[in-house]
Design a protein around this motif. Structure first.
Motif, PDB file in Angstrom:
ATOM      1  N   TYR A  23     -43.974  13.874 -19.008  1.00  0.00           N
ATOM      2  CA  TYR A  23     -43.660  14.466 -20.129  1.00  0.00           C
ATOM      3  C   TYR A  23     -43.406  15.720 -20.075  1.00  0.00           C
ATOM      4  O   TYR A  23     -42.528  16.480 -20.880  1.00  0.00           O
ATOM      5  CB  TYR A  23     -44.966  13.600 -21.397  1.00  0.00           C
ATOM      6  N   GLU A  40     -38.787  13.262 -30.645  1.00  0.00           N
ATOM      7  CA  GLU A  40     -39.291  12.045 -30.496  1.00  0.00           C
ATOM      8  C   GLU A  40     -38.547  11.048 -29.801  1.00  0.00           C
ATOM      9  O   GLU A  40     -39.114  10.342 -29.012  1.00  0.00           O
ATOM     10  CB  GLU A  40     -40.422  11.827 -30.504  1.00  0.00           C
ATOM     11  N   SER A  41     -37.318  10.853 -30.474  1.00  0.00           N
ATOM     12  CA  SER A  41     -36.080   9.904 -30.099  1.00  0.00           C
ATOM     13  C   SER A  41     -35.535  10.067 -28.629  1.00  0.00           C
ATOM     14  O   SER A  41     -35.381   9.145 -27.958  1.00  0.00           O
ATOM     15  CB  SER A  41     -35.004   9.434 -31.192  1.00  0.00           C
ATOM     16  N   GLN A  44     -37.968   8.367 -26.575  1.00  0.00           N
ATOM     17  CA  GLN A  44     -38.196   7.569 -26.385  1.00  0.00           C
ATOM     18  C   GLN A  44     -37.363   7.100 -25.291  1.00  0.00           C
ATOM     19  O   GLN A  44     -37.362   5.803 -24.408  1.00  0.00           O
ATOM     20  CB  GLN A  44     -37.622   6.896 -27.628  1.00  0.00           C
ATOM     21  N   ARG A  45     -35.928   7.561 -25.837  1.00  0.00           N
ATOM     22  CA  ARG A  45     -34.982   7.020 -24.558  1.00  0.00           C
ATOM     23  C   ARG A  45     -35.411   7.737 -23.076  1.00  0.00           C
ATOM     24  O   ARG A  45     -34.492   6.888 -22.081  1.00  0.00           O
ATOM     25  CB  ARG A  45     -33.464   7.722 -25.071  1.00  0.00           C
ATOM     26  N   LYS A  48     -38.281   5.425 -22.203  1.00  0.00           N
ATOM     27  CA  LYS A  48     -37.608   3.606 -22.189  1.00  0.00           C
ATOM     28  C   LYS A  48     -39.586   3.211 -23.191  1.00  0.00           C
ATOM     29  O   LYS A  48     -39.819   2.710 -22.180  1.00  0.00           O
ATOM     30  CB  LYS A  48     -37.567   2.770 -21.240  1.00  0.00           C
ATOM     31  N   VAL A  49     -39.529   4.118 -23.887  1.00  0.00           N
ATOM     32  CA  VAL A  49     -40.927   3.353 -24.517  1.00  0.00           C
ATOM     33  C   VAL A  49     -41.211   3.217 -26.066  1.00  0.00           C
ATOM     34  O   VAL A  49     -39.636   4.038 -26.846  1.00  0.00           O
ATOM     35  CB  VAL A  49     -42.855   4.637 -24.081  1.00  0.00           C
ATOM     36  N   THR A  50     -41.948   2.693 -26.887  1.00  0.00           N
ATOM     37  CA  THR A  50     -41.998   3.195 -28.457  1.00  0.00           C
ATOM     38  C   THR A  50     -42.916   4.133 -28.832  1.00  0.00           C
ATOM     39  O   THR A  50     -43.037   5.225 -28.623  1.00  0.00           O
ATOM     40  CB  THR A  50     -42.944   2.538 -28.575  1.00  0.00           C
ATOM     41  N   ALA A  51     -41.743   4.362 -30.295  1.00  0.00           N
ATOM     42  CA  ALA A  51     -42.377   5.487 -30.935  1.00  0.00           C
ATOM     43  C   ALA A  51     -43.238   6.080 -31.410  1.00  0.00           C
ATOM     44  O   ALA A  51     -44.105   7.138 -31.008  1.00  0.00           O
ATOM     45  CB  ALA A  51     -41.498   5.030 -32.119  1.00  0.00           C
ATOM     46  N   SER A  53     -45.551   5.419 -28.370  1.00  0.00           N
ATOM     47  CA  SER A  53     -46.423   5.891 -27.424  1.00  0.00           C
ATOM     48  C   SER A  53     -45.944   7.336 -27.401  1.00  0.00           C
ATOM     49  O   SER A  53     -47.096   8.256 -26.740  1.00  0.00           O
ATOM     50  CB  SER A  53     -45.595   4.673 -26.288  1.00  0.00           C
ATOM     51  N   VAL A  54     -45.064   7.483 -27.718  1.00  0.00           N
ATOM     52  CA  VAL A  54     -44.313   9.104 -27.870  1.00  0.00           C
ATOM     53  C   VAL A  54     -45.421  10.245 -28.221  1.00  0.00           C
ATOM     54  O   VAL A  54     -45.720  11.452 -28.391  1.00  0.00           O
ATOM     55  CB  VAL A  54     -42.857   9.560 -28.279  1.00  0.00           C
ATOM     56  N   HIS A  55     -45.372   9.556 -29.685  1.00  0.00           N
ATOM     57  CA  HIS A  55     -46.719  10.138 -30.870  1.00  0.00           C
ATOM     58  C   HIS A  55     -47.814  10.421 -29.942  1.00  0.00           C
ATOM     59  O   HIS A  55     -47.730  11.831 -29.909  1.00  0.00           O
ATOM     60  CB  HIS A  55     -46.109   9.523 -32.358  1.00  0.00           C
TER      61      HIS A  55
END
Length: 102
Positions: A23, A40-41, A44-45, A48-51, A53-55
């Motif tokens: 990251y 954050e998007s 995600q791209r 390949k994880v969910t919002a 998870s990134v947050h």
């Protein structure tokens, strides 16, 4: 006393996990290419994880003192470590094993 010394030694040798390092490396690479921090998007791209998870990862990196964010300001992520401390950004590729005929 020894526990404190052991903890400091461990922190210096491994200041972040491999995933956290990816990251951090992504933040640096994205910023170099685009001239601004990733949203954050973008994480995600790429990962390949969910919002959520990134947050959560960004909150963790911020809490660890590896990045700094301004609440409510888009694309405000700043690295607090030098590029020399970052791992190489990897691209996960599937391993294809070809079978030879007998």
């Amino acid at each position: 006393m020894n526990q404190l010394l052991d903890q400091k030694t461990t922190e210096k040798s491994a200041p972040f996990t491999a995933k956290q390092g990816q990251y951090l490396a992504f933040i640096w690479a994205y910023s170099q290419i685009n001239g601004r921090a990733p949203a954050e998007s973008d994480f995600q791209r790429y990962f390949k994880v969910t919002a959520p998870s990134v947050h959560q990862m960004l909150k963790t990196l911020d809490h660890m003192g590896l990045i700094q964010k301004q609440p409510g300001v888009a694309r405000s992520i700043q690295l607090l470590i030098t590029p020399q401390q970052l791992p190489i950004l990897g691209v996960e590729q599937p391993v294809i094993i070809s079978e030879t005929g007998h």
